[in-house]
Write an enzyme that holds these catalytic residues in place. Structure first.
Site, PDB file in Angstrom:
ATOM      1  N   ASN A  82      41.668  43.821  22.279  1.00 25.37           N
ATOM      2  CA  ASN A  82      41.051  44.072  21.019  1.00 25.37           C
ATOM      3  C   ASN A  82      40.637  45.535  20.848  1.00 25.37           C
ATOM      4  O   ASN A  82      39.678  45.888  19.880  1.00 25.37           O
ATOM      5  CB  ASN A  82      39.697  43.238  20.986  1.00 25.37           C
ATOM      6  CG  ASN A  82      39.859  41.578  21.241  1.00 25.37           C
ATOM      7  OD1 ASN A  82      39.521  41.197  22.559  1.00 25.37           O
ATOM      8  ND2 ASN A  82      40.612  41.133  20.727  1.00 25.37           N
ATOM      9  N   VAL A  89      38.417  49.956  17.600  1.00 25.24           N
ATOM     10  CA  VAL A  89      37.936  48.562  17.861  1.00 25.24           C
ATOM     11  C   VAL A  89      38.195  47.552  16.871  1.00 25.24           C
ATOM     12  O   VAL A  89      37.797  47.748  15.708  1.00 25.24           O
ATOM     13  CB  VAL A  89      36.446  48.710  18.284  1.00 25.24           C
ATOM     14  CG1 VAL A  89      36.009  47.308  18.828  1.00 25.24           C
ATOM     15  CG2 VAL A  89      36.026  49.657  19.410  1.00 25.24           C
ATOM     16  N   CYS A  90      38.581  46.523  17.083  1.00 23.50           N
ATOM     17  CA  CYS A  90      38.881  45.234  16.232  1.00 23.50           C
ATOM     18  C   CYS A  90      38.326  44.269  16.978  1.00 23.50           C
ATOM     19  O   CYS A  90      38.663  43.325  17.518  1.00 23.50           O
ATOM     20  CB  CYS A  90      40.609  45.340  16.334  1.00 23.50           C
ATOM     21  SG  CYS A  90      41.173  43.846  14.935  1.00 23.50           S
ATOM     22  N   ILE A  91      37.325  43.932  16.133  1.00 21.69           N
ATOM     23  CA  ILE A  91      36.576  42.828  16.185  1.00 21.69           C
ATOM     24  C   ILE A  91      35.917  42.433  15.042  1.00 21.69           C
ATOM     25  O   ILE A  91      35.729  43.139  14.061  1.00 21.69           O
ATOM     26  CB  ILE A  91      35.308  42.837  17.348  1.00 21.69           C
ATOM     27  CG1 ILE A  91      34.344  43.976  16.880  1.00 21.69           C
ATOM     28  CG2 ILE A  91      35.789  42.920  18.567  1.00 21.69           C
ATOM     29  CD1 ILE A  91      32.998  44.130  17.795  1.00 21.69           C
TER      30      ILE A  91
END
EC number: 2.3.2.23
Length: 167
Positions: A82, A89-91
């Site tokens: 992620n 950051v990919c959330i």
């Protein structure tokens, strides 16, 4: 020149986090001249592959915060499904509010103005504990996580050791 509502809110939130720091991270300003750029130190959570690591990141807040989310980027190398290869950051909590045009996320999982830097950092610590390989930002890390978990673990542990050496 008076401060904007965004600046006032960020100053208050920074002061609160520094006064009562949650376990697992610390925050400060990248430069005392801008409240919109924070530096973050995340300590790898116990009982995870990232345990004991020291991961530096930046939180960059937009001028229209809290209506829109900040961007978070690791500046310490990290191998995670992620986290984009460039460290972003990919959330869900960092995605703009509203419906996901691809249908992967509910609107309630995305950014809401009630979220704070603390909720973001807690979400990132949770992400380190439980990678989501279903909608990865780093396809190679997700593939290795699923198909070759031993190699994934070795690579993560190597980067954890390197993060400790960089202190």
């Amino acid at each position: 020149m008076p401060s904007s509502a965004s600046e006032q809110l960020l100053r208050k939130q920074l002061k609160e986090i520094q006064k009562n720091p949650p376990q697992g991270f610390s925050v400060g300003l990248v430069d005392d001249k801008s409240i919109f750029e924070w530096e973050v130190m995340i300590i790898g959570p116990e009982d995870t592959l990232y345990e004991g690591g020291f991961f530096h990141a930046t939180l960059s807040f937009p001028q229209d915060y809290p209506l829109m989310p900040p961007k978070m980027k690791f500046t310490t190398e990290i191998w995670h499904p992620n986290v984009h290869p460039n460290g972003e950051v990919c959330i869900s909590i960092l995605h703009p509010p509203g419906d996901d045009k691809y249908g992967y996320e509910d609107a309630g999982e995305r950014w809401l103005p009630v979220h704070s830097p603390e909720t973001i950092l807690i979400s990132v610590i949770s992400m380190l504990s439980s990678p989501n390989d279903e909608s990865p930002a780093n396809i190679d890390a997700a593939k290795e996580f699923r198909e070759n978990p031993q190699e994934f673990k070795k690579r993560v542990r190597r980067l954890v050791r390197r993060s400790i050496e960089m202190i």
